[in-house]
Design a protein around this motif. Structure first.
Motif, PDB file in Angstrom:
ATOM      1  N   VAL A 185      -5.626   2.294   0.595  1.00 20.01           N
ATOM      2  CA  VAL A 185      -5.667   0.827   0.707  1.00 20.01           C
ATOM      3  C   VAL A 185      -6.470   0.411   1.940  1.00 20.01           C
ATOM      4  O   VAL A 185      -7.326  -0.487   1.875  1.00 20.01           O
ATOM      5  N   ALA A 186      -6.212   1.097   3.069  1.00 16.87           N
ATOM      6  CA  ALA A 186      -6.914   0.767   4.318  1.00 16.87           C
ATOM      7  C   ALA A 186      -8.417   0.992   4.148  1.00 16.87           C
ATOM      8  O   ALA A 186      -9.227   0.168   4.593  1.00 16.87           O
ATOM      9  N   ALA A 187      -8.796   2.080   3.491  1.00 12.01           N
ATOM     10  CA  ALA A 187     -10.221   2.377   3.291  1.00 12.01           C
ATOM     11  C   ALA A 187     -10.893   1.279   2.478  1.00 12.01           C
ATOM     12  O   ALA A 187     -11.978   0.799   2.836  1.00 12.01           O
ATOM     13  N   PHE A 188     -10.235   0.860   1.393  1.00 15.49           N
ATOM     14  CA  PHE A 188     -10.849  -0.162   0.530  1.00 15.49           C
ATOM     15  C   PHE A 188     -10.822  -1.541   1.185  1.00 15.49           C
ATOM     16  O   PHE A 188     -11.613  -2.406   0.840  1.00 15.49           O
ATOM     17  N   ARG A 189      -9.934  -1.735   2.132  1.00 16.57           N
ATOM     18  CA  ARG A 189      -9.888  -3.034   2.804  1.00 16.57           C
ATOM     19  C   ARG A 189     -10.949  -3.138   3.894  1.00 16.57           C
ATOM     20  O   ARG A 189     -11.581  -4.169   4.064  1.00 16.57           O
ATOM     21  N   VAL A 221       1.164  -4.924   1.492  1.00 15.21           N
ATOM     22  CA  VAL A 221       0.790  -6.093   2.294  1.00 15.21           C
ATOM     23  C   VAL A 221      -0.727  -6.141   2.490  1.00 15.21           C
ATOM     24  O   VAL A 221      -1.344  -7.201   2.436  1.00 15.21           O
ATOM     25  N   ASN A 222      -1.349  -4.979   2.688  1.00 18.34           N
ATOM     26  CA  ASN A 222      -2.779  -4.946   3.014  1.00 18.34           C
ATOM     27  C   ASN A 222      -3.721  -4.861   1.821  1.00 18.34           C
ATOM     28  O   ASN A 222      -4.924  -5.095   1.977  1.00 18.34           O
ATOM     29  N   VAL A 223      -3.207  -4.508   0.644  1.00 21.80           N
ATOM     30  CA  VAL A 223      -4.110  -4.364  -0.506  1.00 21.80           C
ATOM     31  C   VAL A 223      -4.721  -5.728  -0.852  1.00 21.80           C
ATOM     32  O   VAL A 223      -4.035  -6.748  -0.857  1.00 21.80           O
TER      33      VAL A 223
END
Lengths: 265, 291
Positions: free
Chosen positions: A230-234, A37-39
């Motif tokens: 994913v969270a880091a790249f977002r 969902v977050n990617v």
């Protein structure tokens, strides 16, 4: 879409994931879905897909069968991406999200029997819904077998042929009509059985416990790592230029997973 | 084409959460109505019909992204309340085999439940009006009308999501030039993805505006990413209304064929429930009556 293949693997498979508790696998799947969902970068999404495929290969799940199911939504996602995405990268992101989410869910279903997945859902839904869910599971395999038998019977009578598509379509529709009547008879039989046994609502599923704690831990840590990436790249803009590293890591995961899976055989 | 084949993470969270909440309310009401007429009768019937719909949905025509649905038939047999329960079960099982997102299960349930309720109302209304001999045209017309309405609902959902709400960054990828930016290289290294010019967008900005405007160009880039990442509702509607009618016609033919076969082989099955007064509690397949 062969749902019976999923059930066969879930029931008779013996991989590391099969030994983990269904609750741990459900949490791990939820973490993976949160990652999907977050990617927001197609390269990171590609890394997730590759890594997840590699993990499935490493624990010796039937990757080919899984990929057939996981790639199926890609067809519909492609139509959606073509219709709605404003550019190629966003379209690729949409398709990769579809495949990765499907792969996460299919991994759960290939290693966990349906009733164990339905049990927590049954706890939060009204009794009729939970019971009907389990009854659907039972009826599904009976009807899938019946439809397969009906199709085979029609084919043997030369009713299904690629050269005569109209005739084949008409025969298939009649087979579906027959299947509908059979499904109503089936529901009547099931009703009789429930009546005889004094059913008043509320099927119970015996919860399966973990056979190997390390399998639970591994599944949870792996999913948490993917969500963390994913969270880091977002949320860290400075990392944006390094998304290709995630794709590369995913490719390495895939190659390593394939090697480990082949060695274990 | 009617139910949502939109993957997880494309629609904004408030939309799919609303879908889940609405579905929870619908299921609460539906289960209360089902319990009134007997859980023992409802459970096997919903189970068998949901399984039938799932088996039918495994018959696909991949090139036009179409699969048989049988939702109108399921609605005609189950009615709107049991139809809602069946819709949730079908969508959930499909999502668990990767066919459709988990987050959109709520919205999908609302779509399929609407299909079943409309199918039930139109088929039964049409048969009362035109008689049982017209079962095929009634079934076909009901299916086309139902699918046209639910497809419009689908377009409405994508429109509700809105271009602003669904806009998202595409990371290091410049969606205009299809180049990857390296933030630590001072825009010296750019890798073209689809034949992109290595001295493209960023380079031009750097030479024209110099380092003073660096922050401005960064901001411009971000704006472009927002605009470039939006969903195009009008294009989506155009594609859906172009491909959709093929699926509607195929589904109408299948529904007409199956219901025609059922009325020919076992007419009491559909016609009894059509002719029964609204208060009658006997369900389809209730051969012995009672609970």
């Amino acid at each position: 879409m062969d749902i019976t293949a999923v059930d066969r693997s879930a029931i008779s498979g013996d991989t590391l994931l099969h030994r983990a508790a269904p609750s741990s696998k459900l949490v791990a799947t939820a973490l993976l879905l949160a990652a999907v969902v977050n990617v927001n970068d197609p390269l990171v999404a590609a890394g997730l897909t590759l890594s997840l495929t590699g993990a499935a290969a490493a624990v010796r799940l039937p990757v080919r069968q899984m990929l057939v199911l996981a790639l199926y939504p890609a067809v519909f996602a492609l139509v959606f991406a073509f219709a709605a995405a404003a550019n190629v990268p966003l379209g690729a992101l949409v398709v990769l999200k579809a495949v990765t989410a499907a792969l996460a869910v299919v991994t759960l279903m290939f290693s966990t029997p349906y009733p164990q997945v339905f049990a927590p859902i049954q706890r939060v839904t009204p009794r009729v819904v939970g019971d009907a869910l389990l009854m659907t599971y039972r009826s599904l395999f009976i009807l899938a077998d019946k439809f397969s038998d009906l199709s085979r019977a029609i084919r043997l009578r030369a009713g299904l042929s690629r050269r005569q598509p109209v005739r084949a379509a008409a025969a298939t529709v009649r087979a579906m009509g027959g299947l509908l009547l059979y499904s109503l008879d089936l529901s009547q039989r099931e009703y009789d059985i429930l009546h005889l046994r004094g059913y008043e609502g509320g099927f119970r599923v015996v919860r399966q416990r973990s056979a190997d704690r390390s399998a639970d831990t591994a599944a949870l840590i792996y999913s948490a790592i993917l969500l963390g990436v994913v969270a880091a790249f977002r949320w860290i803009p400075g990392l944006a230029g390094y998304a290709w590293l995630v794709t590369l890591a995913g490719a390495v995961d895939l190659a390593t997973g394939a090697l480990i899976g082949r060695r274990r055989r | 084409m009617s139910h949502i084949h939109i993957p997880d993470g494309v629609l904004p969270w408030w939309l799919w959460v609303t879908g889940w909440v609405a579905t929870a309310l619908l299921l609460g009401m539906a289960s209360r109505m089902a319990t009134r007429t007997g859980t023992r009768r409802a459970v096997p019937l919903v189970g068998a019909i949901s399984a039938l719909v799932l088996v039918a949905m495994s018959i696909e025509i991949v090139p036009i992204a179409y699969h048989v649905n049988l939702t109108v038939i399921a609605g005609a047999l189950l009615g709107p309340w049991l139809g809602a329960i069946s819709a949730f079960i079908v969508v959930l099982v499909l999502a668990l085999v990767g066919h459709g997102g988990i987050t959109v299960v709520g919205l999908n349930t609302l779509m399929i439940a609407t299909e079943m309720a409309l199918g039930w109302a139109l088929v039964h209304g049409g048969l009362r009006l035109l008689g049982s001999r017209r079962v095929r045209p009634v079934a076909a017309a009901s299916t086309i009308v139902t699918l046209a309405i639910t497809t419009t609902m689908l377009v409405g959902i994508v429109a509700l999501a809105g271009s602003g709400a669904t806009a998202r960054h595409t990371g290091a990828l410049d969606v205009e030039t299809l180049e990857f930016r390296n933030p630590f290289s001072g825009d010296l290294i750019n890798v073209g993805l689809l034949g992109g010019d290595n001295h493209g967008h960023d380079g031009e900005h750097a030479t024209e505006a110099g380092h003073v405007d660096e922050h401005e160009t960064e901001a411009e880039h971000d704006d472009e990413h927002e605009e470039g990442g939006a969903l195009s509702v009008s294009r989506f509607a155009a594609v859906v209304y172009t491909l959709g009618p093929i699926g509607w016609v195929l589904e109408a033919l299948v529904t007409a064929g199956v219901l025609g076969y059922v009325v020919r082989v076992r007419p009491s099955l559909l016609l009894r429930s059509v002719n029964a007064p609204p208060s009658a509690s006997a369900r389809v397949g209730d051969e012995h009556g009672g609970r």
